[in-house]
Design an enzyme around this catalytic site. Structure first.
Site, PDB file in Angstrom:
ATOM      1  N   HIS A   1       0.840  -1.195   0.000  1.00 30.59           N
ATOM      2  CA  HIS A   1       0.000   0.000   0.000  1.00 30.59           C
ATOM      3  C   HIS A   1       0.876   1.245   0.000  1.00 30.59           C
ATOM      4  CE1 HIS A   1       0.813  -0.760   4.352  1.00 30.59           C
ATOM      5  NE2 HIS A   1       1.040   0.556   4.325  1.00 30.59           N
TER       6      HIS A   1
ATOM      7  N   SER B   1       1.021   4.657   2.120  1.00 26.29           N
ATOM      8  CA  SER B   1       0.489   5.268   3.339  1.00 26.29           C
ATOM      9  C   SER B   1       0.251   6.759   3.125  1.00 26.29           C
ATOM     10  CB  SER B   1       1.466   5.077   4.503  1.00 26.29           C
ATOM     11  OG  SER B   1       1.581   3.724   4.853  1.00 26.29           O
TER      12      SER B   1
ATOM     13  N   TYR C   1       4.122  13.290   7.633  1.00 26.10           N
ATOM     14  CA  TYR C   1       5.396  13.981   7.466  1.00 26.10           C
ATOM     15  C   TYR C   1       5.207  15.263   6.649  1.00 26.10           C
ATOM     16  CZ  TYR C   1       6.880   9.317   8.841  1.00 26.10           C
ATOM     17  OH  TYR C   1       7.018   8.133   9.509  1.00 26.10           O
TER      18      TYR C   1
ATOM     19  N   ASP D   1       7.310  16.738   4.567  1.00 25.67           N
ATOM     20  CA  ASP D   1       7.779  16.574   3.183  1.00 25.67           C
ATOM     21  C   ASP D   1       7.799  15.084   2.860  1.00 25.67           C
ATOM     22  OD1 ASP D   1       8.765  17.063   0.679  1.00 25.67           O
ATOM     23  OD2 ASP D   1      10.856  17.276   1.346  1.00 25.67           O
ATOM     24  N   PRO D   2       6.615  14.501   2.653  1.00 25.61           N
ATOM     25  CA  PRO D   2       6.541  13.041   2.549  1.00 25.61           C
ATOM     26  C   PRO D   2       7.113  12.505   1.243  1.00 25.61           C
ATOM     27  CG  PRO D   2       4.397  14.002   2.094  1.00 25.61           C
ATOM     28  CD  PRO D   2       5.288  15.143   2.505  1.00 25.61           C
ATOM     29  N   SER D   3       7.635  11.289   1.313  1.00 28.93           N
ATOM     30  CA  SER D   3       8.050  10.541   0.131  1.00 28.93           C
ATOM     31  C   SER D   3       7.083   9.369   0.013  1.00 28.93           C
ATOM     32  CB  SER D   3       9.489  10.042   0.286  1.00 28.93           C
ATOM     33  OG  SER D   3       9.821   9.158  -0.769  1.00 28.93           O
ATOM     34  N   PHE D   4       6.043   9.531  -0.797  1.00 33.13           N
ATOM     35  CA  PHE D   4       5.043   8.474  -0.950  1.00 33.13           C
ATOM     36  C   PHE D   4       5.676   7.283  -1.646  1.00 33.13           C
ATOM     37  CE2 PHE D   4       2.512  12.424  -0.872  1.00 33.13           C
ATOM     38  CZ  PHE D   4       1.707  12.144   0.225  1.00 33.13           C
ATOM     39  N   HIS D   5       5.428   6.088  -1.128  1.00 28.70           N
ATOM     40  CA  HIS D   5       6.078   4.902  -1.669  1.00 28.70           C
ATOM     41  C   HIS D   5       5.288   3.652  -1.302  1.00 28.70           C
ATOM     42  CE1 HIS D   5       7.536   5.184   2.474  1.00 28.70           C
ATOM     43  NE2 HIS D   5       7.660   3.846   2.426  1.00 28.70           N
TER      44      HIS D   5
ATOM     45  N   SER E   1       6.125   0.016   0.187  1.00 28.86           N
ATOM     46  CA  SER E   1       7.162  -0.796   0.823  1.00 28.86           C
ATOM     47  C   SER E   1       7.137  -2.204   0.233  1.00 28.86           C
ATOM     48  CB  SER E   1       6.943  -0.859   2.342  1.00 28.86           C
ATOM     49  OG  SER E   1       7.196   0.403   2.926  1.00 28.86           O
TER      50      SER E   1
END
Length: 294
Positions: A149, A151, A231, A233-237, A239
């Site tokens: 997913h 987050s 966050y 400055d999020p880094s959408f990813h 996992s």
């Protein structure tokens, strides 16, 4: 002519008293009167007998009222609902791959997060296995993720009685969000806040604007319940796999470059994760709530 009659019981009682008062004494002054005997009454009970009977009844009533009334025992099903003391939970990390909890286990606390789900296909799972083997060649043993997913919130702790109002607030805030498409194709290394686990993820390159809007709506609910927001400055990813400990440096550099070449040199062309974002999910404990997007 009016005649006043007294009860036979009263006359006999007065006569007894009078006789008792007329005591015979010897010259030495000792009383030689015979003891007073109760008369047998055939016409009714004397006042003294009535008084004794009443006093006896009162004493008996008071004695019986002081006796404890036996209580019925509680059913075992009710007793088990409220144990005298809760068992102390011992967190055994060996039962879940050596992972350590970010917060202590406590009865009534539910780990909660909001995400966009990704349903993997066979091509994706084959690529994951290649990445796992490639990382192992560099001395990093990766465990594949159980579900995938993106987050849009941190993992927070909800009390059980907060779940319903929390979900209602989310549903209200996400009602205006529209469906969109996300693409992810770049490998990146992450660690959790406590740096007790390291993750290999695939960063989102398309759809970040819509993800930021969804995260903003979720943060409004987090603020309402005084929980940690996402966050800045999020880094959408997504996992892909993880390992215990802070092995970020070991995964970076040559190892990461080699793994990225596996993604770019896929037999069907550079691999991309494509997420058709039609719904958001809130997972709290073992419950999952769905929020369809417009």
């Amino acid at each position: 002519m009016l005649v006043s009659y007294s009860s036979s019981g009263s006359e006999e009682e007065s006569e007894d008293v009078a006789v008792h008062n007329r005591k015979r004494q010897r010259p030495n002054g000792k009383d030689v009167s015979p003891p007073l005997r109760k008369r047998e009454c055939t016409g009714g009970k004397s006042g003294m007998e009535n008084r004794e009977r009443v006093e006896g009844a009162v004493e008996k009533r008071e004695s019986s009222s002081c006796q404890a009334v036996p209580r019925l025992p509680l059913p075992a099903s009710l007793l088990n609902m409220f144990p005298d003391s809760e068992e102390q939970h011992v967190d055994d990390c060996s039962q879940h791959g050596g992972r350590l909890r970010s917060f202590q286990h406590e009865r009534g606390n539910w780990a909660t997060y909001v995400c966009l789900p990704y349903e993997p296909d066979d091509v994706f799972l084959e690529l994951l296995d290649e990445l796992r083997v490639g990382a192992e060649a560099h001395g990093v043993l990766l465990t594949l993720a159980e579900e995938f997913h993106v987050s849009v919130s941190r993992t927070v702790v909800l009390r059980h009685h907060w779940i319903q109002p929390f979900v209602q607030s989310l549903r209200k805030g996400l009602a205006q969000c529209r469906s969109f498409v996300c693409l992810a194709d770049k490998l990146k290394v992450y660690t959790n806040d406590e740096r007790t686990r390291t993750f290999l993820g695939m960063e989102v390159s398309t759809g970040c604007t819509q993800l930021l809007e969804a995260a903003k709506r979720v943060d409004e609910t987090m603020d309402e319940f005084e929980l940690s927001t996402f966050y800045k400055d999020p880094s959408f990813h997504v996992s892909l796999a993880w390992c215990v400990g802070d092995l970020a440096e070991k995964l970076q550099g040559a190892c990461l470059s080699e793994l990225q070449s596996l993604v770019d040199g896929h037999e069907d062309g550079p691999f991309q994760i494509r997420l058709n974002c039609k719904e958001l999910r809130c997972k709290t404990g073992n419950k999952v709530f769905l929020f369809p997007l417009r």
